[in-house]
Design a protein around this motif. Structure first.
Motif, PDB file in Angstrom:
ATOM      1  N   UNK A  98       0.841  -1.186   0.000  1.00 52.22           N
ATOM      2  CA  UNK A  98       0.000   0.000   0.000  1.00 52.22           C
ATOM      3  C   UNK A  98       0.888   1.253   0.000  1.00 52.22           C
ATOM      4  N   UNK A  99       1.624   1.432  -1.115  1.00 53.55           N
ATOM      5  CA  UNK A  99       2.483   2.601  -1.273  1.00 53.55           C
ATOM      6  C   UNK A  99       2.698   2.855  -2.754  1.00 53.55           C
ATOM      7  N   UNK A 100       3.037   4.079  -3.092  1.00 54.96           N
ATOM      8  CA  UNK A 100       3.312   4.440  -4.476  1.00 54.96           C
ATOM      9  C   UNK A 100       4.494   3.641  -5.022  1.00 54.96           C
ATOM     10  N   UNK A 101       5.522   3.485  -4.204  1.00 53.38           N
ATOM     11  CA  UNK A 101       6.714   2.770  -4.650  1.00 53.38           C
ATOM     12  C   UNK A 101       6.391   1.315  -4.986  1.00 53.38           C
ATOM     13  N   UNK A 102       5.574   0.676  -4.147  1.00 51.07           N
ATOM     14  CA  UNK A 102       5.257  -0.735  -4.346  1.00 51.07           C
ATOM     15  C   UNK A 102       4.466  -0.961  -5.621  1.00 51.07           C
ATOM     16  N   UNK A 103       3.386  -0.205  -5.825  1.00 47.50           N
ATOM     17  CA  UNK A 103       2.544  -0.464  -6.997  1.00 47.50           C
ATOM     18  C   UNK A 103       3.217  -0.020  -8.292  1.00 47.50           C
ATOM     19  N   UNK A 104       4.089   0.974  -8.212  1.00 52.11           N
ATOM     20  CA  UNK A 104       4.812   1.388  -9.404  1.00 52.11           C
ATOM     21  C   UNK A 104       5.676   0.262  -9.938  1.00 52.11           C
ATOM     22  N   UNK A 105       6.212  -0.552  -9.046  1.00 54.36           N
ATOM     23  CA  UNK A 105       7.133  -1.610  -9.451  1.00 54.36           C
ATOM     24  C   UNK A 105       6.449  -2.949  -9.705  1.00 54.36           C
ATOM     25  N   UNK A 106       5.137  -2.998  -9.681  1.00 52.22           N
ATOM     26  CA  UNK A 106       4.420  -4.260  -9.892  1.00 52.22           C
ATOM     27  C   UNK A 106       4.767  -4.873 -11.246  1.00 52.22           C
ATOM     28  N   UNK A 107       4.957  -6.197 -11.238  1.00 55.28           N
ATOM     29  CA  UNK A 107       5.085  -6.951 -12.462  1.00 55.28           C
ATOM     30  C   UNK A 107       3.735  -7.481 -12.909  1.00 55.28           C
ATOM     31  N   UNK A 108       3.698  -8.169 -14.035  1.00 58.79           N
ATOM     32  CA  UNK A 108       2.437  -8.672 -14.578  1.00 58.79           C
ATOM     33  C   UNK A 108       1.769  -9.648 -13.622  1.00 58.79           C
ATOM     34  N   UNK A 109       2.539 -10.528 -12.993  1.00 58.06           N
ATOM     35  CA  UNK A 109       1.959 -11.499 -12.064  1.00 58.06           C
ATOM     36  C   UNK A 109       1.320 -10.799 -10.869  1.00 58.06           C
ATOM     37  N   UNK A 110       1.958  -9.750 -10.379  1.00 57.19           N
ATOM     38  CA  UNK A 110       1.389  -8.985  -9.261  1.00 57.19           C
ATOM     39  C   UNK A 110       0.058  -8.363  -9.655  1.00 57.19           C
ATOM     40  N   UNK A 111       0.010  -7.765 -10.845  1.00 57.45           N
ATOM     41  CA  UNK A 111      -1.217  -7.124 -11.314  1.00 57.45           C
ATOM     42  C   UNK A 111      -2.327  -8.145 -11.527  1.00 57.45           C
ATOM     43  N   UNK A 112      -1.982  -9.303 -12.087  1.00 55.94           N
ATOM     44  CA  UNK A 112      -2.997 -10.325 -12.311  1.00 55.94           C
ATOM     45  C   UNK A 112      -3.563 -10.847 -10.998  1.00 55.94           C
ATOM     46  N   UNK A 113      -2.701 -11.019  -9.999  1.00 54.73           N
ATOM     47  CA  UNK A 113      -3.184 -11.474  -8.692  1.00 54.73           C
ATOM     48  C   UNK A 113      -4.119 -10.451  -8.071  1.00 54.73           C
ATOM     49  N   UNK A 114      -3.773  -9.178  -8.231  1.00 55.52           N
ATOM     50  CA  UNK A 114      -4.601  -8.100  -7.691  1.00 55.52           C
ATOM     51  C   UNK A 114      -5.951  -8.054  -8.395  1.00 55.52           C
ATOM     52  N   UNK A 115      -5.937  -8.109  -9.718  1.00 58.03           N
ATOM     53  CA  UNK A 115      -7.180  -8.082 -10.487  1.00 58.03           C
ATOM     54  C   UNK A 115      -8.039  -9.302 -10.183  1.00 58.03           C
ATOM     55  N   UNK A 116      -7.408 -10.458 -10.087  1.00 57.37           N
ATOM     56  CA  UNK A 116      -8.163 -11.680  -9.843  1.00 57.37           C
ATOM     57  C   UNK A 116      -8.925 -11.647  -8.535  1.00 57.37           C
ATOM     58  N   UNK A 117      -8.271 -11.178  -7.481  1.00 57.75           N
ATOM     59  CA  UNK A 117      -8.939 -11.092  -6.178  1.00 57.75           C
ATOM     60  C   UNK A 117     -10.110 -10.122  -6.229  1.00 57.75           C
ATOM     61  N   UNK A 118      -9.912  -8.972  -6.887  1.00 55.27           N
ATOM     62  CA  UNK A 118     -10.966  -7.957  -6.949  1.00 55.27           C
ATOM     63  C   UNK A 118     -12.131  -8.417  -7.817  1.00 55.27           C
ATOM     64  N   UNK A 119     -11.851  -9.090  -8.922  1.00 52.16           N
ATOM     65  CA  UNK A 119     -12.909  -9.589  -9.802  1.00 52.16           C
ATOM     66  C   UNK A 119     -13.769 -10.616  -9.077  1.00 52.16           C
ATOM     67  N   UNK A 120     -13.142 -11.519  -8.355  1.00 52.15           N
ATOM     68  CA  UNK A 120     -13.905 -12.546  -7.635  1.00 52.15           C
ATOM     69  C   UNK A 120     -14.799 -11.923  -6.568  1.00 52.15           C
ATOM     70  N   UNK A 121     -14.296 -10.922  -5.882  1.00 53.75           N
ATOM     71  CA  UNK A 121     -15.102 -10.267  -4.849  1.00 53.75           C
ATOM     72  C   UNK A 121     -16.294  -9.540  -5.467  1.00 53.75           C
ATOM     73  N   UNK A 122     -16.054  -8.818  -6.564  1.00 53.69           N
ATOM     74  CA  UNK A 122     -17.136  -8.088  -7.224  1.00 53.69           C
ATOM     75  C   UNK A 122     -18.204  -9.033  -7.747  1.00 53.69           C
ATOM     76  N   UNK A 123     -17.794 -10.215  -8.199  1.00 50.38           N
ATOM     77  CA  UNK A 123     -18.759 -11.190  -8.722  1.00 50.38           C
ATOM     78  C   UNK A 123     -19.742 -11.625  -7.644  1.00 50.38           C
ATOM     79  N   UNK A 124     -19.267 -11.743  -6.406  1.00 50.29           N
ATOM     80  CA  UNK A 124     -20.166 -12.119  -5.308  1.00 50.29           C
ATOM     81  C   UNK A 124     -21.242 -11.052  -5.108  1.00 50.29           C
ATOM     82  N   UNK A 125     -20.855  -9.786  -5.142  1.00 50.50           N
ATOM     83  CA  UNK A 125     -21.833  -8.710  -4.973  1.00 50.50           C
ATOM     84  C   UNK A 125     -22.888  -8.741  -6.076  1.00 50.50           C
ATOM     85  N   UNK A 126     -22.493  -9.122  -7.274  1.00 51.34           N
ATOM     86  CA  UNK A 126     -23.444  -9.177  -8.397  1.00 51.34           C
ATOM     87  C   UNK A 126     -24.526 -10.232  -8.197  1.00 51.34           C
ATOM     88  N   UNK A 127     -24.305 -11.196  -7.324  1.00 53.26           N
ATOM     89  CA  UNK A 127     -25.300 -12.242  -7.079  1.00 53.26           C
ATOM     90  C   UNK A 127     -26.324 -11.824  -6.028  1.00 53.26           C
TER      91      UNK A 127
END
Length: 320
Positions: free
Chosen positions: A270-299
Motif C-alpha cells: 500500500x504505497x506508491x513505490x510498491x505499486x509502481x514496481x508491480x510486475x504482470x503477475x502482481x497485477x494479475x493477482x490483484x485483479x483476480x482477487x478484486x474480480x472474484x469479490x465483485x462477482x459475489x456482490x453481483x449475485x
C-alpha cells in the motif's frame, strides 16, 4: 485504517406492478465511497468515513448501519440537511439507472474548513469515491483540499464513478478527473465511465494517460469482461470476468475497489513505490482477487458486499 470520503445515501429501488396508482419502494444504504468503506470493514480492515450526515430518519439509519458494520464515525459532521436519495431502476440485465433527490443534501455540503487536519497516524490510506461529491460544491473543494493535503503522506485512491444524471456537463467530470487523477496513487474507473468521458478512446490509451499524468496505477473494470490494469513502470495486465448469476450490479465496482485496497494492504504494497514496481503477475493477482469479490456482490440485490468468509479468506489478526 482506511478513510473513505464522498457520498452517503440511500438507494431506493422501485417495485412496479400492474397497478399504476402505486409504487412499492425498498431502500438500501448506498453511495460509492460508503460502499467502499463497508467493503473494507467487512474484509476485516479498519475503516472510517468522512462526510456530513443528517439527523433525519435516513441519517440516523446511516449512523446505526455504520455502528453495526464497525465503520469509524469520528470524522462525520452532523447537519440538519436532508439525506440524499437515489431512485434506482434496473434493466433486465440488472444494470442500474439512477435519478437523484439531491439538492442541498447533507453529503453535498461539506466545507473546506471542515476537512480534518492533521489525520491520525493510524490512517494509512484515503479513498475518494467520486460520484457527485467530487463535482458538487462545496464538498468538491473539501475533497480536493483533503487529497492535496494527504497525497505525499498516504496512499490515495480515486474512483470517478460518473453520474451524468446529477451533473450532465461531461466537461465538468473530465476536468475533475484531470485534476484529481494526477494526485492519486491509484485511479480506478469502469468502462462505462470511460465511454462517457472519452468516447472512441481505447482503454489502453486512457490508462497510459493516467499514469503519464502521475498515477502510479490505473485500473479499468469491464463488467463481465473482467478488468485491465497498467502500472507506472509500463507493465500491464488483464483478466476475464467470472461467470455468475447476476441479480444486479449495484456496488460491484465499489467491491472491486475495496478488495483491491485490502489486498494491497495485506500484501504490504500500500504505497506508491510498491505499486509502481508491480510486475504482470502482481497485477494479475490483484485483479483476480478484486474480480472474484465483485462477482459475489453481483449475485445479491443492492450493495451487499462480501465478507472474508464469503470469499474463502481466513480471518485477519485482531486489530489493536
Amino acid at each position: 485504517m482506511f478513510l473513505s470520503c464522498g457520498d452517503s445515501l440511500f438507494d431506493v429501488f422501485a417495485d412496479l406492478d400492474a397497478d399504476v396508482s402505486r409504487i412499492g419502494l425498498s431502500a438500501r444504504i448506498g453511495g460509492s465511497a460508503l460502499n467502499a468503506a463497508l467493503g473494507l470493514a467487512r474484509l476485516g480492515h479498519g475503516s472510517a468515513y468522512f462526510s456530513k450526515i443528517s439527523g433525519d430518519l435516513y441519517g440516523r439509519r446511516l449512523r446505526a448501519f455504520m455502528e453495526q458494520e464497525e465503520i469509524d464515525q469520528r470524522f462525520l459532521i452532523p447537519t440538519t440537511r436532508n439525506t440524499t436519495l437515489a431512485m434506482v431502476s434496473l434493466s433486465q440485465a440488472g444494470v442500474p439507472e439512477y435519478s437523484f433527490y439531491i439538492e442541498g443534501t447533507a453529503d453535498r455540503s461539506v466545507e473546506p474548513d471542515e476537512v480534518p487536519s492533521p489525520l491520525p497516524d493510524e490512517i494509512e490510506a484515503v479513498h475518494v469515491g467520486g460520484s457527485y461529491s467530487t463535482v458538487s460544491e462545496p464538498t468538491a473543494a473539501a475533497i480536493l483540499k483533503l487529497v492535496r493535503q494527504e497525497r505525499d503522506r498516504r496512499f490515495v485512491s480515486y474512483d470517478p464513478n460518473i453520474r451524468a444524471s446529477v451533473v450532465p456537463d461531461l466537461d465538468v467530470w473530465r476536468a475533475k478527473v484531470a485534476e484529481l487523477g494526477p494526485l492519486a496513487t491509484l485511479v480506478k474507473a469502469s468502462d462505462e465511465d470511460l465511454s462517457q468521458l472519452y468516447p472512441g478512446r481505447s482503454i489502453d490509451a486512457v490508462l497510459a494517460d493516467w499514469v503519464a499524468a502521475g498515477a502510479a496505477l490505473g485500473i479499468v473494470t469491464r463488467g463481465e469482461k473482467g478488468a485491465v490494469a497498467l502500472a507506472a513502470s509500463g507493465t500491464g495486465a488483464s483478466l476475464p470476468g467470472v461467470s455468475v448469476h447476476v441479480v444486479d450490479t449495484v456496488g460491484a465496482g465499489d467491491t472491486f475497489l475495496a478488495m483491491t485496497l485490502a489486498k494491497l494492504s495485506e500484501d504490504g504494497a500500500l504505497s506508491r513505490e510498491a505499486v509502481t514496481s508491480f510486475g504482470e503477475a502482481d497485477l494479475q493477482a490483484l485483479l483476480g482477487a478484486a474480480i472474484r469479490a465483485a462477482a459475489v456482490t453481483c449475485t445479491r440485490r443492492g450493495a451487499d458486499l462480501p465478507r472474508r468468509a464469503d470469499l474463502g479468506l481466513s480471518a485477519l489478526p485482531a486489530r489493536k
